[in-house]
Every structure is written in structure tokens, then in C-alpha cells.
Scaffold this active site. Structure first.
Site, mmCIF file in Angstrom:
data_model
loop_
_atom_site.group_PDB
_atom_site.id
_atom_site.type_symbol
_atom_site.label_atom_id
_atom_site.label_comp_id
_atom_site.label_asym_id
_atom_site.label_seq_id
_atom_site.Cartn_x
_atom_site.Cartn_y
_atom_site.Cartn_z
ATOM 1 N N LYS A 79 0.828 -1.212 0.000
ATOM 2 C CA LYS A 79 0.000 0.000 0.000
ATOM 3 C C LYS A 79 0.861 1.261 0.000
ATOM 4 C CE LYS A 79 -4.386 -1.687 1.802
ATOM 5 N NZ LYS A 79 -5.496 -1.433 2.742
ATOM 6 N N LYS A 85 -5.142 -12.747 -8.634
ATOM 7 C CA LYS A 85 -6.470 -12.828 -8.043
ATOM 8 C C LYS A 85 -7.364 -11.714 -8.591
ATOM 9 C CE LYS A 85 -8.687 -12.825 -3.466
ATOM 10 N NZ LYS A 85 -8.444 -12.647 -2.007
ATOM 11 N N LYS A 90 -11.294 -5.871 -7.142
ATOM 12 C CA LYS A 90 -12.139 -4.726 -7.484
ATOM 13 C C LYS A 90 -11.321 -3.464 -7.703
ATOM 14 C CE LYS A 90 -13.109 -3.937 -2.564
ATOM 15 N NZ LYS A 90 -14.142 -3.992 -1.510
#
Length: 337
Positions: free
Chosen positions: A117, A199, A202
Site C-alpha cells: 500500500k 487474483k 475490485k
């Protein structure tokens, strides 16, 4: 320690930071409706976690209601499970502060999600990003949780929650249950339609890589027609066929069959026909959920009632744990006048 009505306590929290994907539904939401019959389930809309990255306030509120409506549309029953908004139970933040005092900086520096992040949000590296796993540990430990459904990207966080529970118990006496990961007996990992070695997410910049639970039938069919396949023409499951294997997994779940039966069904078929059928199966699987969700989302009074009742039920459990923690660390109890 007591449990709710003799069943093991299972907790899951999902951030309202965008609409869940088909992967989230297959890997988690679809299983929740089954789990609530066998466990004392606590489902949290994790809005406190969401603000570790910039959020538009109006969109965050809308996403919170949207996720709640989706939970209900997928079959989560408020009569069987506790369903609430994380920020409505202040004990989460209160316990996180206490747990911070038994958490080492090195542990948080090693978190792979924190590193990832920081790379994707280099202009907003805040303490919330680093402290996220401690708040997650508080989410879990507050409810004396025994089981936590976790994906590969959250295993490290659950390990920290276990470490903090053991560390606190050793230092102050038995206080927390040590949670275990819940591994579903059946389940599937849904991969990106554009990059089947990753994976489905969204947050993917490529909108054709994922199916949103809000996608209309035309969008779903268009995305599956563009889905990446593999060399050759055989429709079979295998490591050398990541694209086709992913589509077979999706079809098997949505058509209520097995991968082996799907392989037989599409033996000799072309990739175009196969992708068309997968898209149709997904459309039919999501149609009733989307219809229920649209109806539920229009009833804000009902959603508000669900959140209020869920927060009250969650608070009763959470503050029982928090009072015990405060006593153990030496805080003077507040007397109600």
C-alpha cells in the site's frame, strides 16, 4: 470463556471501498449464508479500515449501504447473524489503542500489505496504513473469535492477531481466545479475467479484469468474451491452462456443477462458445441477487434498523471483553452515576 449459544464464533469484516467482485462472492459471500447455520457469525462492514486510503465521504457512505444491502441479498439473516458497521462500535478503536502497546514496530514494518500500500499510495503513507493490522486484531479479539475466514493476503494479519492475543494473555493473564483460520471445505479462488495468474480484484485498473456484483448482463457478457484464454483449443483444468481453468471454476460454481462435469460438457467445444456459456451462467447466478439487492437498497429505514440492532448486539459482546482488558491493564473502572 463463554460462547454464543454453544456455537463457535466466526468473524469476517469486509471494507466498503467499492463493489465486491464475483471473486468475493464465490470465495466468501456465498459461503457466509451456509456458515451462519453452523456458527455464531459476526459480519462487520469495516469502514474504519477504509479510510487508511483517501475516500470520498459521500461515496463511502453510499458504499456502506450498498455492501450491507448485498450482504442481505446474498442471504445473510440478521436473525441468525450479527451484522453491523465497524465505526458504530467504538470498542474497536479503544481495544486497538491498548493492543498498540503490546505491538512491536518491527512486526508492523514487516507486513507485506503495508509495503504494497505504501507503493500504491506513496503520497499518503499514514499511520493508519501501518496500524491497520492492529485494528484488525482488535476486530477479531473483541468478540472472542475462534474462527476467521482468511485469504492468502490476510494470513499475516491473522498471525499477528494470534501473537498479540498470546502476548497479552502471557503478560496480563488469560483474556483473549487465540483465533484460528477458517478453511472452507469447499470453495474456489477466482482469478483475473485479464491476467489469470492474479487474483480477481475490485481495485484492478482494468475494468475488464473483474466482474462487479453490480455489473449488468451486457457488461458481464462483454467481459467474458474478452477473457484471456490459453494456447491450444482443449477445455480442461490444469496448471498449464490458467485462463481456461479459471473459467471452468467460475462456470462450475455458477452452474452448480463440478469442474470435472464441466470439462465433459464442453469437450470439443470452441473457446468462443465456452466463454459465452460461462457468461450466461454468471448472469443467471447474479440476477436474483441483484434484484433482491436493488429492492433492499431502496429501503433505507430497514437498513438503518439492521445496523442499529447489529451494533447493539455487537456492543454487548465487545464491551464485555473491553471491560476485562481495562481491568487487566489497571484502569480504574468508571462508575455510572
Amino acid at each position: 470463556m463463554e460462547t454464543q449459544n454453544e456455537k463457535k464464533i466466526l468473524l469476517s469484516a469486509v471494507q466498503p471501498s467499492g463493489t465486491p467482485t464475483l471473486g468475493n462472492y464465490i470465495g466468501a459471500l456465498a459461503n457466509f449464508t451456509k456458515l451462519q447455520n453452523d456458527y455464531s457469525c459476526i459480519f462487520s462492514v469495516a469502514d474504519l479500515h477504509s479510510i487508511t486510503v483517501p475516500q470520498d465521504p459521500a461515496k463511502l457512505r453510499a458504499n456502506t449501504y450498498d455492501l450491507l444491502a448485498l450482504y442481505l441479498a446474498c442471504g445473510i439473516d440478521p436473525e441468525k447473524s450479527i451484522l453491523f458497521n465497524q465505526s458504530h462500535v467504538s470498542a474497536h478503536a479503544e481495544l486497538a489503542w491498548v493492543l498498540n502497546t503490546v505491538t512491536y514496530v518491527g512486526e508492523l514494518n514487516r507486513m507485506t500489505q503495508f509495503k504494497a500500500k505504501c507503493q500504491s499510495h506513496a503520497d499518503n503513507i499514514n499511520m493508519g496504513l501501518m496500524d491497520y493490522p492492529v485494528l484488525m486484531a482488535a476486530d477479531i479479539l473483541l468478540y472472542q473469535t475462534e474462527l476467521v475466514p482468511v485469504g492468502a493476503d490476510q494470513k499475516q494479519h491473522l498471525e499477528l492477531a494470534r501473537d498479540l492475543a498470546l502476548r497479552f494473555n502471557n503478560r496480563f493473564g488469560e483474556t483473549f481466545r487465540v483465533p484460528e483460520p477458517y478453511i472452507a471445505k469447499t470453495g474456489a479462488r477466482v482469478m483475473s479475467l485479464a491476467e489469470p495468474d492474479k487474483k480477481m480484484s475490485k481495485s484492478d485498473a482494468n475494468v475488464n479484469a473483474f466482474i462487479s456484483m453490480n455489473d449488468d448482463p451486457d457488461a458481464i457478457m462483454r467481459k467474458f468474451k474478452r477473457a484471456v484464454t490459453d494456447s491450444g483449443s482443449e477445455i480442461r483444468f490444469g496448471q498449464d491452462k490458467p485462463g481456461i481453468s479459471n473459467l471452468l471454476t467460475i462456470y462450475a460454481v455458477c452452474a452448480d456443477t463440478t469442474v470435472e462435469q464441466a470439462e465433459l460438457e464442453f469437450a470439443g467445444a470452441g473457446y468462443g462458445t465456452f466463454k459465452q456459456r460461462v457468461g450466461e451462467a454468471v448472469v443467471e447466478k447474479l440476477r436474483p441477487i441483484q434484484e433482491r439487492k436493488q429492492k433492499i437498497a431502496q429501503d433505507k429505514a430497514y437498513l438503518t434498523k439492521i445496523l442499529a440492532e447489529g451494533a447493539s448486539a455487537a456492543e454487548r459482546i465487545a464491551y464485555k471483553t473491553l471491560r476485562k482488558v481495562y481491568k487487566k491493564v489497571g484502569f480504574v473502572p468508571r462508575e455510572r452515576m
